[in-house]
Design a protein around this motif. Structure first.
Motif, PDB file in Angstrom:
ATOM      1  N   VAL A  19       0.777  -1.304  -0.058  1.00 28.86           N
ATOM      2  CA  VAL A  19      -0.021  -0.007  -0.081  1.00 28.86           C
ATOM      3  C   VAL A  19       0.735   1.200   0.178  1.00 28.86           C
ATOM      4  N   VAL A  22       2.387   1.799  -3.574  1.00 24.64           N
ATOM      5  CA  VAL A  22       1.282   2.044  -4.519  1.00 24.64           C
ATOM      6  C   VAL A  22       1.075   3.673  -4.254  1.00 24.64           C
ATOM      7  N   ALA A  23       1.004   3.941  -2.900  1.00 29.57           N
ATOM      8  CA  ALA A  23       0.710   5.545  -2.651  1.00 29.57           C
ATOM      9  C   ALA A  23       1.734   6.262  -3.046  1.00 29.57           C
ATOM     10  N   SER A  32      -4.300   3.084  -3.931  1.00 28.09           N
ATOM     11  CA  SER A  32      -3.736   2.283  -2.657  1.00 28.09           C
ATOM     12  C   SER A  32      -4.546   1.363  -2.209  1.00 28.09           C
TER      13      SER A  32
END
Length: 46
Positions: A19, A22-23, A32
């Motif tokens: 996460v 991706v963020a 995310s």
């Protein structure tokens, strides 16, 4: 957290790291969340 063994606990941490990755890359809350759910599902399926 560790009642089911080390892997279920580690899967959550690895999914959280996905996460964050991706963020940082997309700067999108939607992607995310999607990435985290997909990573968690894949990690639990292994």
């Amino acid at each position: 957290m560790f009642d089911g063994g080390i892997w279920p606990a580690a899967a959550v941490l690895v999914a959280a790291a996905c996460v964050v990755g991706v963020a940082v890359k997309t700067k999108s809350l939607l992607w995310s969340a999607v990435g985290g759910v997909v990573a968690y599902a894949v990690l639990l399926a292994i």
